[in-house]
Design a protein around this motif. Sequence first.
Motif, PDB file in Angstrom:
ATOM      1  N   PHE A  45       0.669  -1.294  -0.068  1.00  0.00           N
ATOM      2  CA  PHE A  45      -0.058   0.076   0.055  1.00  0.00           C
ATOM      3  C   PHE A  45       0.798   1.193  -0.030  1.00  0.00           C
ATOM      4  O   PHE A  45       0.397   2.283  -0.567  1.00  0.00           O
ATOM      5  CB  PHE A  45      -1.023   0.061   1.255  1.00  0.00           C
ATOM      6  CG  PHE A  45      -2.382  -0.583   0.855  1.00  0.00           C
ATOM      7  CD1 PHE A  45      -3.347   0.178   0.773  1.00  0.00           C
ATOM      8  CD2 PHE A  45      -2.419  -2.025   0.479  1.00  0.00           C
ATOM      9  CE1 PHE A  45      -4.659  -0.565   0.632  1.00  0.00           C
ATOM     10  CE2 PHE A  45      -3.750  -2.660   0.475  1.00  0.00           C
ATOM     11  CZ  PHE A  45      -4.685  -1.870   0.457  1.00  0.00           C
ATOM     12  N   ARG A  46       2.048   1.168   0.831  1.00  0.00           N
ATOM     13  CA  ARG A  46       2.767   2.424   0.726  1.00  0.00           C
ATOM     14  C   ARG A  46       3.589   2.663  -1.009  1.00  0.00           C
ATOM     15  O   ARG A  46       3.420   3.792  -1.334  1.00  0.00           O
ATOM     16  CB  ARG A  46       4.074   2.231   1.896  1.00  0.00           C
ATOM     17  CG  ARG A  46       3.731   2.450   3.096  1.00  0.00           C
ATOM     18  CD  ARG A  46       5.109   2.552   3.900  1.00  0.00           C
ATOM     19  NE  ARG A  46       5.619   1.167   4.064  1.00  0.00           N
ATOM     20  CZ  ARG A  46       5.307   0.542   5.089  1.00  0.00           C
ATOM     21  NH1 ARG A  46       4.633   0.849   5.924  1.00  0.00           N
ATOM     22  NH2 ARG A  46       5.903  -0.724   5.260  1.00  0.00           N
ATOM     23  N   VAL A  47       3.792   1.427  -1.377  1.00  0.00           N
ATOM     24  CA  VAL A  47       4.334   1.711  -2.810  1.00  0.00           C
ATOM     25  C   VAL A  47       3.017   2.358  -3.707  1.00  0.00           C
ATOM     26  O   VAL A  47       3.532   3.142  -4.457  1.00  0.00           O
ATOM     27  CB  VAL A  47       4.716   0.348  -3.209  1.00  0.00           C
ATOM     28  CG1 VAL A  47       5.170   0.455  -4.869  1.00  0.00           C
ATOM     29  CG2 VAL A  47       5.911  -0.102  -2.525  1.00  0.00           C
ATOM     30  N   ALA A  48       1.858   1.862  -3.651  1.00  0.00           N
ATOM     31  CA  ALA A  48       0.880   2.292  -4.369  1.00  0.00           C
ATOM     32  C   ALA A  48       0.785   3.697  -4.049  1.00  0.00           C
ATOM     33  O   ALA A  48       0.347   4.786  -5.010  1.00  0.00           O
ATOM     34  CB  ALA A  48      -0.418   1.516  -4.099  1.00  0.00           C
ATOM     35  N   GLY A  49       0.724   4.270  -2.750  1.00  0.00           N
ATOM     36  CA  GLY A  49       0.537   5.465  -2.314  1.00  0.00           C
ATOM     37  C   GLY A  49       1.442   6.326  -2.860  1.00  0.00           C
ATOM     38  O   GLY A  49       1.247   7.658  -3.160  1.00  0.00           O
ATOM     39  N   ARG A  50       2.849   6.119  -2.804  1.00  0.00           N
ATOM     40  CA  ARG A  50       4.047   6.929  -3.401  1.00  0.00           C
ATOM     41  C   ARG A  50       3.990   7.070  -4.773  1.00  0.00           C
ATOM     42  O   ARG A  50       4.592   7.991  -5.546  1.00  0.00           O
ATOM     43  CB  ARG A  50       5.228   6.445  -2.938  1.00  0.00           C
ATOM     44  CG  ARG A  50       5.419   6.578  -1.391  1.00  0.00           C
ATOM     45  CD  ARG A  50       6.757   6.110  -1.003  1.00  0.00           C
ATOM     46  NE  ARG A  50       7.234   4.947  -1.308  1.00  0.00           N
ATOM     47  CZ  ARG A  50       7.459   4.011  -0.553  1.00  0.00           C
ATOM     48  NH1 ARG A  50       7.068   4.182   0.619  1.00  0.00           N
ATOM     49  NH2 ARG A  50       7.835   2.891  -1.017  1.00  0.00           N
ATOM     50  N   ASP A  51       3.266   6.106  -5.687  1.00  0.00           N
ATOM     51  CA  ASP A  51       3.526   6.043  -7.107  1.00  0.00           C
ATOM     52  C   ASP A  51       2.548   6.968  -7.843  1.00  0.00           C
ATOM     53  O   ASP A  51       1.203   6.742  -7.667  1.00  0.00           O
ATOM     54  CB  ASP A  51       3.049   4.634  -7.473  1.00  0.00           C
ATOM     55  CG  ASP A  51       3.549   4.325  -9.087  1.00  0.00           C
ATOM     56  OD1 ASP A  51       3.576   5.260  -9.779  1.00  0.00           O
ATOM     57  OD2 ASP A  51       3.806   3.372  -9.484  1.00  0.00           O
ATOM     58  N   GLU A  52       2.833   8.090  -8.258  1.00  0.00           N
ATOM     59  CA  GLU A  52       1.869   9.197  -8.839  1.00  0.00           C
ATOM     60  C   GLU A  52       1.521   8.523 -10.025  1.00  0.00           C
ATOM     61  O   GLU A  52       0.240   9.173 -10.510  1.00  0.00           O
ATOM     62  CB  GLU A  52       2.814  10.242  -9.502  1.00  0.00           C
ATOM     63  CG  GLU A  52       3.518  11.042  -8.217  1.00  0.00           C
ATOM     64  CD  GLU A  52       3.965  12.177  -8.677  1.00  0.00           C
ATOM     65  OE1 GLU A  52       4.224  12.599  -9.833  1.00  0.00           O
ATOM     66  OE2 GLU A  52       4.664  12.844  -7.781  1.00  0.00           O
TER      67      GLU A  52
END
Length: 264
Positions: A45-52
């Motif tokens: 979820f952190r990766v998805a959140g940071r990925d513009e």
Amino acid sequence: MGGIDLKFETVLYEKSEGIARIILNRPEVLNAINSKMLMELAEAFRVAGRDEDVKVVILTGAGKAFSSGMDFSLLEGLGKMGLNELYEATRFAQGIYSQLESLEKPVIAAINGPALGGGLELALVCDLRIASENAIFGLPEVAVGIVPDLAGCQRLPRIVGLGKAKELVMTARIIDAREAEKIGLVNRVVPLDKLEEEVLTTAKMITMNSSLAILLSKKILNLSFDVDMETLLNYTALAQRICVQNEDVPGKVRAYVGRLKAGK
């Protein structure tokens, strides 16, 4: 959907066309949630959140289940923990679920089978829930002498109402997908072979809209049960100011009207 970007032991992560797909990947135990999966879910979820490039997240399960709940090894270990250790472990897991819920992007749960206990509580942190006809739902914790401790008692009544939530928790009853749809627990129910299509259609509709406006709207909606009306109205006015400052609203209006005229 292709394009696997990350390697985890218990979770799969894929990304395509602005949509991240996070898959619980312990099908041999019906995607029961263990400590490793909790940590990997948080990281995915952190990766998805940071990925513009990611506009929407889909959460689903591999195989025949969404998630059967917490792994039996964790449940069996509850009685062996000291009381302080149990409290800290519970608060840690609660924090991860809250982190998932606070993701600043829409999350759709594609519920492809059983969603029970901690698995249902995981679906409750998502913004939308679309289920297949074979899905079943329940919070059976009281049947084994514990309480739903990952905010099932908090999030469920906000979705289905207090009376129905009390019934489901106190009886430990398992309900099918049609009843879940009837009480508002899920947004839609479709045949299993149509689930992916329906979820992707919904996700793509979301990607056509302003990510900023969706982010702020999600924050407002999530605060609606916790903040008084006047405070929330003030927050909404501030959010509108942010949108107008950062978006080409007239241009988006023209584009939206054009889509309506084109029947899209």
